[in-house]
Scaffold this motif. Sequence first.
Motif, mmCIF file in Angstrom:
data_model
loop_
_atom_site.group_PDB
_atom_site.id
_atom_site.type_symbol
_atom_site.label_atom_id
_atom_site.label_comp_id
_atom_site.label_asym_id
_atom_site.label_seq_id
_atom_site.Cartn_x
_atom_site.Cartn_y
_atom_site.Cartn_z
ATOM 1 N N LYS A 93 -7.309 99.410 -0.102
ATOM 2 C CA LYS A 93 -6.973 99.429 1.313
ATOM 3 C C LYS A 93 -5.742 98.572 1.544
ATOM 4 C CE LYS A 93 -9.679 95.550 2.924
ATOM 5 N NZ LYS A 93 -10.492 95.048 3.995
ATOM 6 N N MET A 94 -5.084 98.857 2.629
ATOM 7 C CA MET A 94 -3.914 98.082 3.031
ATOM 8 C C MET A 94 -4.316 97.210 4.212
ATOM 9 S SD MET A 94 -1.413 99.104 1.049
ATOM 10 C CE MET A 94 0.220 99.027 1.714
ATOM 11 N N THR A 95 -4.165 95.903 4.065
ATOM 12 C CA THR A 95 -4.479 94.995 5.157
ATOM 13 C C THR A 95 -3.220 94.740 5.973
ATOM 14 O OG1 THR A 95 -4.119 93.103 3.704
ATOM 15 C CG2 THR A 95 -6.380 93.866 3.968
ATOM 16 N N VAL A 101 6.946 108.438 4.513
ATOM 17 C CA VAL A 101 6.785 107.019 4.206
ATOM 18 C C VAL A 101 5.428 106.773 3.549
ATOM 19 C CG1 VAL A 101 6.558 104.720 5.241
ATOM 20 C CG2 VAL A 101 8.379 106.243 5.998
ATOM 21 N N VAL A 102 4.377 107.381 4.097
ATOM 22 C CA VAL A 102 3.035 107.221 3.521
ATOM 23 C C VAL A 102 2.999 107.809 2.119
ATOM 24 C CG1 VAL A 102 0.624 107.927 3.739
ATOM 25 C CG2 VAL A 102 1.850 107.071 5.725
ATOM 26 N N ALA A 103 3.675 108.939 1.901
ATOM 27 C CA ALA A 103 3.712 109.538 0.566
ATOM 28 C C ALA A 103 4.368 108.595 -0.440
ATOM 29 C CB ALA A 103 4.455 110.873 0.615
ATOM 30 N N GLU A 104 5.443 107.909 -0.028
ATOM 31 C CA GLU A 104 6.099 106.939 -0.914
ATOM 32 C C GLU A 104 5.168 105.759 -1.218
ATOM 33 O OE1 GLU A 104 10.121 105.506 -0.290
ATOM 34 O OE2 GLU A 104 10.540 107.318 0.876
ATOM 35 N N ILE A 105 4.441 105.297 -0.213
ATOM 36 C CA ILE A 105 3.525 104.174 -0.413
ATOM 37 C C ILE A 105 2.407 104.561 -1.371
ATOM 38 C CG2 ILE A 105 1.839 102.679 0.731
ATOM 39 C CD1 ILE A 105 3.681 102.816 3.230
ATOM 40 N N LYS A 159 -1.513 106.253 10.033
ATOM 41 C CA LYS A 159 -1.271 107.205 8.938
ATOM 42 C C LYS A 159 -1.880 106.711 7.630
ATOM 43 C CE LYS A 159 1.013 110.448 10.992
ATOM 44 N NZ LYS A 159 0.579 111.837 10.998
ATOM 45 N N LEU A 160 -1.861 105.407 7.396
ATOM 46 C CA LEU A 160 -2.472 104.873 6.178
ATOM 47 C C LEU A 160 -3.994 105.008 6.213
ATOM 48 C CD1 LEU A 160 -0.297 101.705 5.537
ATOM 49 C CD2 LEU A 160 -0.442 103.743 4.095
ATOM 50 N N VAL A 161 -4.583 104.913 7.395
ATOM 51 C CA VAL A 161 -6.020 105.119 7.509
ATOM 52 C C VAL A 161 -6.362 106.572 7.193
ATOM 53 C CG1 VAL A 161 -7.934 105.214 9.168
ATOM 54 C CG2 VAL A 161 -6.455 103.216 9.092
ATOM 55 N N GLU A 162 -5.522 107.509 7.657
ATOM 56 C CA GLU A 162 -5.748 108.932 7.401
ATOM 57 C C GLU A 162 -5.556 109.289 5.925
ATOM 58 O OE1 GLU A 162 -3.096 111.122 9.888
ATOM 59 O OE2 GLU A 162 -4.011 110.373 11.742
ATOM 60 N N ALA A 163 -4.667 108.562 5.235
ATOM 61 C CA ALA A 163 -4.389 108.856 3.826
ATOM 62 C C ALA A 163 -5.592 108.476 2.975
ATOM 63 C CB ALA A 163 -3.156 108.082 3.358
ATOM 64 N N ASN A 164 -5.760 109.179 1.886
ATOM 65 C CA ASN A 164 -6.861 108.890 0.976
ATOM 66 C C ASN A 164 -6.383 107.848 -0.033
ATOM 67 O OD1 ASN A 164 -9.148 108.909 -0.543
ATOM 68 N ND2 ASN A 164 -8.771 110.895 -1.481
#
Length: 165
Positions: free
Chosen positions: A68-70, A131-135, A58-63
């Motif tokens: 980037k998140m490692t 969760v991705v939206a919060e991140i 999901k983080l890869v799909e997010a813009n």
Amino acid sequence: MTKKTLTVRPLDERTEAPAIEKRGRGWTISDKRLDAIHDQARRNRMEPTQAQKLLGEKLVEANLGKFKMTRQQVIGSAIVDFACNPLRIVVSIDEGGDPAVTARRDKSLEAVGVKLLRFTATRVLEEPDAVVAEIVAAMKASYDERGRARKQHFQTRGAPPRREY
């Protein structure tokens, strides 16, 4: 012969983060211990849990723009699930474990200026988009805060000198 056991000190005994020194890539950690931590992070990257795998996708799909998140990043003696080093944000998925150790690790990370976002594995699996939206919101807030701090710094100190080419 007595058997040694690993004990965890209570939180109130240690109020400050470890001092940054010239050992262990900036932390007071022996090279042997640091190598073991990096080996464990490597094993965690090779065998992610379902929650880690889903959140990673999901983080890869997010813009995320230029950031980037490692995965399975080592910070001090802690291994966090995802980290964005420039914004100093880490994400940890809580999949059980000793709460005393988790609390000490979280306190140590926050003491050195890292913003920690913690989510339960069930929440990541049930509502990954939230969760991705919060991140992403936390990343944007950190980016804006750093921009304001930089702008304020240059207003008080003056603009950096321009180079003549």
